[in-house]
Design a protein around this motif. Structure first.
Motif, PDB file in Angstrom:
ATOM      1  N   PRO A  68      26.446  51.741  47.822  1.00  0.00           N
ATOM      2  CA  PRO A  68      27.020  51.867  46.471  1.00  0.00           C
ATOM      3  C   PRO A  68      27.457  50.518  45.918  1.00  0.00           C
ATOM      4  CG  PRO A  68      28.583  52.599  48.121  1.00  0.00           C
ATOM      5  CD  PRO A  68      27.321  52.308  48.853  1.00  0.00           C
ATOM      6  N   GLY A  69      26.511  49.731  45.423  1.00  0.00           N
ATOM      7  CA  GLY A  69      26.836  48.453  44.811  1.00  0.00           C
ATOM      8  C   GLY A  69      26.772  47.313  45.806  1.00  0.00           C
ATOM      9  N   PRO A  70      26.770  46.064  45.300  1.00  0.00           N
ATOM     10  CA  PRO A  70      26.719  44.898  46.180  1.00  0.00           C
ATOM     11  C   PRO A  70      27.969  44.760  47.029  1.00  0.00           C
ATOM     12  CG  PRO A  70      27.092  44.250  43.900  1.00  0.00           C
ATOM     13  CD  PRO A  70      26.771  45.703  43.886  1.00  0.00           C
ATOM     14  N   LYS A  71      27.819  44.079  48.155  1.00  0.00           N
ATOM     15  CA  LYS A  71      28.915  43.955  49.108  1.00  0.00           C
ATOM     16  C   LYS A  71      30.093  43.213  48.516  1.00  0.00           C
ATOM     17  CE  LYS A  71      29.906  42.261  53.778  1.00  0.00           C
ATOM     18  NZ  LYS A  71      29.324  41.604  54.975  1.00  0.00           N
ATOM     19  N   VAL A  72      29.836  42.154  47.743  1.00  0.00           N
ATOM     20  CA  VAL A  72      30.922  41.356  47.156  1.00  0.00           C
ATOM     21  C   VAL A  72      31.762  42.212  46.216  1.00  0.00           C
ATOM     22  CG1 VAL A  72      31.463  39.378  45.703  1.00  0.00           C
ATOM     23  CG2 VAL A  72      29.630  39.216  47.400  1.00  0.00           C
ATOM     24  N   ALA A  73      31.099  43.042  45.419  1.00  0.00           N
ATOM     25  CA  ALA A  73      31.825  43.900  44.476  1.00  0.00           C
ATOM     26  C   ALA A  73      32.682  44.910  45.220  1.00  0.00           C
ATOM     27  CB  ALA A  73      30.833  44.606  43.553  1.00  0.00           C
ATOM     28  N   ARG A  74      32.167  45.455  46.333  1.00  0.00           N
ATOM     29  CA  ARG A  74      32.944  46.422  47.105  1.00  0.00           C
ATOM     30  C   ARG A  74      34.189  45.765  47.710  1.00  0.00           C
ATOM     31  NH1 ARG A  74      27.965  47.505  49.449  1.00  0.00           N
ATOM     32  NH2 ARG A  74      28.758  46.859  51.500  1.00  0.00           N
ATOM     33  N   LEU A  75      34.016  44.564  48.253  1.00  0.00           N
ATOM     34  CA  LEU A  75      35.156  43.858  48.838  1.00  0.00           C
ATOM     35  C   LEU A  75      36.179  43.483  47.772  1.00  0.00           C
ATOM     36  CD1 LEU A  75      33.347  41.516  51.389  1.00  0.00           C
ATOM     37  CD2 LEU A  75      34.676  43.573  51.890  1.00  0.00           C
ATOM     38  N   LEU A  76      35.696  43.074  46.605  1.00  0.00           N
ATOM     39  CA  LEU A  76      36.610  42.713  45.519  1.00  0.00           C
ATOM     40  C   LEU A  76      37.416  43.924  45.073  1.00  0.00           C
ATOM     41  CD1 LEU A  76      37.529  40.490  43.549  1.00  0.00           C
ATOM     42  CD2 LEU A  76      35.712  41.238  42.001  1.00  0.00           C
ATOM     43  N   ALA A  77      36.765  45.071  44.931  1.00  0.00           N
ATOM     44  CA  ALA A  77      37.473  46.283  44.516  1.00  0.00           C
ATOM     45  C   ALA A  77      38.470  46.739  45.571  1.00  0.00           C
ATOM     46  CB  ALA A  77      36.467  47.401  44.231  1.00  0.00           C
ATOM     47  N   ALA A  78      38.144  46.504  46.850  1.00  0.00           N
ATOM     48  CA  ALA A  78      39.000  46.990  47.926  1.00  0.00           C
ATOM     49  C   ALA A  78      40.243  46.143  48.127  1.00  0.00           C
ATOM     50  CB  ALA A  78      38.204  47.052  49.232  1.00  0.00           C
ATOM     51  N   TYR A  79      40.150  44.838  47.875  1.00  0.00           N
ATOM     52  CA  TYR A  79      41.268  43.944  48.209  1.00  0.00           C
ATOM     53  C   TYR A  79      41.867  43.228  47.001  1.00  0.00           C
ATOM     54  CZ  TYR A  79      39.569  44.650  52.954  1.00  0.00           C
ATOM     55  OH  TYR A  79      39.182  45.213  54.139  1.00  0.00           O
ATOM     56  N   LEU A  80      41.403  43.542  45.810  1.00  0.00           N
ATOM     57  CA  LEU A  80      41.910  42.862  44.618  1.00  0.00           C
ATOM     58  C   LEU A  80      43.387  43.122  44.394  1.00  0.00           C
ATOM     59  CD1 LEU A  80      41.288  41.134  42.121  1.00  0.00           C
ATOM     60  CD2 LEU A  80      40.674  43.246  40.910  1.00  0.00           C
ATOM     61  N   SER A  81      43.866  44.292  44.787  1.00  0.00           N
ATOM     62  CA  SER A  81      45.264  44.646  44.531  1.00  0.00           C
ATOM     63  C   SER A  81      46.231  43.723  45.265  1.00  0.00           C
ATOM     64  CB  SER A  81      45.522  46.095  44.945  1.00  0.00           C
ATOM     65  OG  SER A  81      45.233  46.285  46.315  1.00  0.00           O
ATOM     66  N   ILE A  82      45.820  43.156  46.396  1.00  0.00           N
ATOM     67  CA  ILE A  82      46.717  42.293  47.173  1.00  0.00           C
ATOM     68  C   ILE A  82      47.023  41.002  46.432  1.00  0.00           C
ATOM     69  CG2 ILE A  82      47.023  41.050  49.344  1.00  0.00           C
ATOM     70  CD1 ILE A  82      45.315  43.159  50.701  1.00  0.00           C
ATOM     71  N   PRO A  83      46.018  40.216  45.985  1.00  0.00           N
ATOM     72  CA  PRO A  83      46.356  39.013  45.218  1.00  0.00           C
ATOM     73  C   PRO A  83      47.011  39.314  43.873  1.00  0.00           C
ATOM     74  CG  PRO A  83      43.977  39.358  45.235  1.00  0.00           C
ATOM     75  CD  PRO A  83      44.561  40.305  46.225  1.00  0.00           C
ATOM     76  N   VAL A  84      46.673  40.450  43.264  1.00  0.00           N
ATOM     77  CA  VAL A  84      47.317  40.808  41.992  1.00  0.00           C
ATOM     78  C   VAL A  84      48.804  41.045  42.203  1.00  0.00           C
ATOM     79  CG1 VAL A  84      47.470  42.608  40.227  1.00  0.00           C
ATOM     80  CG2 VAL A  84      45.241  41.722  40.901  1.00  0.00           C
ATOM     81  N   PHE A  85      49.152  41.767  43.273  1.00  0.00           N
ATOM     82  CA  PHE A  85      50.559  42.016  43.578  1.00  0.00           C
ATOM     83  C   PHE A  85      51.289  40.707  43.864  1.00  0.00           C
ATOM     84  CE2 PHE A  85      54.020  42.926  46.542  1.00  0.00           C
ATOM     85  CZ  PHE A  85      54.699  43.933  45.878  1.00  0.00           C
TER      86      PHE A  85
END
Length: 512
Positions: free
Chosen positions: A439-456
């Protein structure tokens, strides 16, 4: 049912991906485990709430009470945008439910219609909105009950007249799917990812359950101090009851879905693209039951739209509460004559536009991105709740407070919840290994999964550097006096002592 207003595709459709990854046994174990984890986290939040229920609900206030202002701000914004992200998730999954639509102009028209209904309904008077919410809740709970009864009928052979299905799919293709690896390791890995995918149905369930309990059961002052001395007796019992009445139907539904569809059915993941059809719909199509699949599809669609409305309401009120408490721009608390914080609703409603990503990308893939992002933000929110509980217990012990209710499962429940939240947060980026197209490229999956940490982290440091105040903890309601008042009194005392010291120096006119 406490989560009735937010009951949506997280259960009806999101569980299909979990079933495809782990199999029926893993799905049932995942829902049972997450139900237990929900109880642990609900008692974590409830024990803090019984000390001082807030007029706005403790969803956005306890971070400021028991941690630093910067941590409270980051936690409040985290919960706001996570609740808001449920809106495009529900809308996009509704598009999947309509028939696994591929990107085209037609889906854009459908999105416009659904978004208009979701956002527009949040501008009506609150009393009318709550009335409609009760109606939709009855529809969703009725849909769940009918699907459970229908699953039982099909499983026992009473609906089709053919041989009963029973637990046939638990034997063929099997009870647990070997995910990515062979043998026991593959089954364990499938179970772990099944838990991760199933979490979407439980994200923010503890906070919402406690918020609804304290909203209906307690009386508050403007600063959040509890006036009702019986709150310690009423709120814990209501929280435990709401957890039981919410999680039990979820567990039964997970068992029913394992009966209705095999985990290797390609429609569960839209041939590996991401979210697919509900296991209930697949089972009814397999049983060749006329009309009922169409009715169930429409009922699930209504549930998706109604849930999107409810999440937009919760998110906008959380943002409005932060503004009323002085932690967000004052314009966000402005209400019209109907009591609607229209600026907060409009600001939060902008998140619904993210659903238009499915115009250029498959709705199934887009839904998966939203799912992993919301899950990671939910795990991070659970960790924040555990930190709040730690500070609450620590400072209550120092001040010898015995006014708050103490659950027997605590503090073990909080420690276990923090550990599992950290594990699920770290493993969330491993999603996407469904057999077939990823389901989508690997980079996009990793970005969606861990983006909340740097945002917080960014929210925390931005607030801290903006305020340029020394690191401190603002426990505003742990004692009789406000912590800030205590700090001011302490500073005044130190200043007075310094002045007296200067006046007592040799040569001072007061010295005789």
């Amino acid at each position: 049912m406490a989560l009735g207003p937010t009951l949506g595709t997280g259960l009806f459709i999101g569980a299909g991906q979990a079933l495809a990854i782990g199999g029926p046994a893993s799905l049932l174990i995942s829902y049972a485990f997450l139900s237990l984890l929900t109880y642990f986290m609900a008692t974590t939040v409830a024990e803090v709430a019984t000390r001082a229920p807030a007029r706005h609900g403790t969803l956005v206030t306890n971070g400021f009470r028991y941690m630093t202002d910067s941590m409270g701000f980051a936690a409040g914004i985290l919960r706001w945008y996570t609740l808001a992200m449920f809106v495009p998730y529900e809308i996009t999954t509704a598009m999947v439910n309509l028939g696994l639509w591929n990107p085209d102009v037609t889906i854009a028209l459908r999105l416009i219609i659904v978004i208009t209904i979701v956002v527009g309904s949040n501008f009506i008077p609150e009393r009318h909105f709550r009335t409609s919410e009760r109606l939709f809740t009855r529809i969703k709970v009725g849909t769940m009950a009918c699907l459970l009864v229908l699953s039982l009928s099909i499983g026992l052979g009473g609906a089709t007249g053919h041989t009963k299905w029973g637990f046939h799919y638990w034997k063929r293709p099997g009870a647990m799917h070997e995910y990515l690896f062979h043998g026991s390791l593959g089954k364990f890995w499938g179970l772990l990812q099944c838990v991760s995918h199933s979490s979407i149905a439980f994200t923010f369930a503890p906070e919402i359950i406690v918020h609804r309990a304290e909203t209906f059961e307690s009386v508050h002052t403007e600063i959040g101090e509890a006036l009702d001395p019986t709150i310690q007796d009423s709120l814990p019992g209501k929280v435990a009851f709401d957890v039981a009445t919410t999680t039990l139907p979820y567990i039964l539904s997970s068992l029913a879905m394992g009966v209705m569809a095999p985990y290797n059915d390609p429609l569960l993941t839209n041939n590996g693209a991401g979210a697919g059809l509900s296991p209930f719909i697949i089972g009814m199509n397999t049983a060749r039951i006329r009309i009922v699949p169409v009715t169930a599809t429409l009922a699930i669609l209504v549930s998706s739209v109604a849930s999107a409305r409810s999440f937009l309401f919760l998110a906008s009120r959380a943002l409005c509460a932060m503004s009323e408490l002085g932690h967000a721009h004052r314009a966000l608390k402005v209400r019209n004559e109907w009591g609607v914080p229209y600026i907060a609703v409009g600001t939060t409603g902008l998140f619904s536009l993210l659903a238009f990503v499915s115009v250029k990308m498959s709705s199934s893939t887009t839904t998966t991105y939203f799912l992993v992002f919301v899950n990671s933000s939910g795990y991070l929110s659970w960790l924040v709740s555990c930190v709040i509980f730690h500070y609450f217990r620590h400072n209550s012990g120092l001040r010898h407070n015995t006014n708050s209710y103490q659950f027997a499962i605590q503090p073990f429940g909080t420690y276990f919840g923090a550990l599992m939240s950290a594990i699920l947060l770290m493993s969330n980026g491993l999603v996407g290994g469904i057999p077939g197209p990823r389901p989508g490229p690997k980079v996009a999956r990793l970005l969606a999964a861990y983006l909340s940490i740097p945002v917080f982290a960014g929210l925390y440091f931005a607030h801290r550097f903006q305020t340029t105040v020394p690191y401190r903890t603002s426990h505003s309601d742990l004692g009789v006096h406000n912590c800030r008042d205590e700090q001011r009194n302490k500073a005044a005392t130190q200043t007075s002592e310094a002045q007296q010291g200067r006046s007592a120096q040799p040569g001072s006119p007061e010295i005789v």
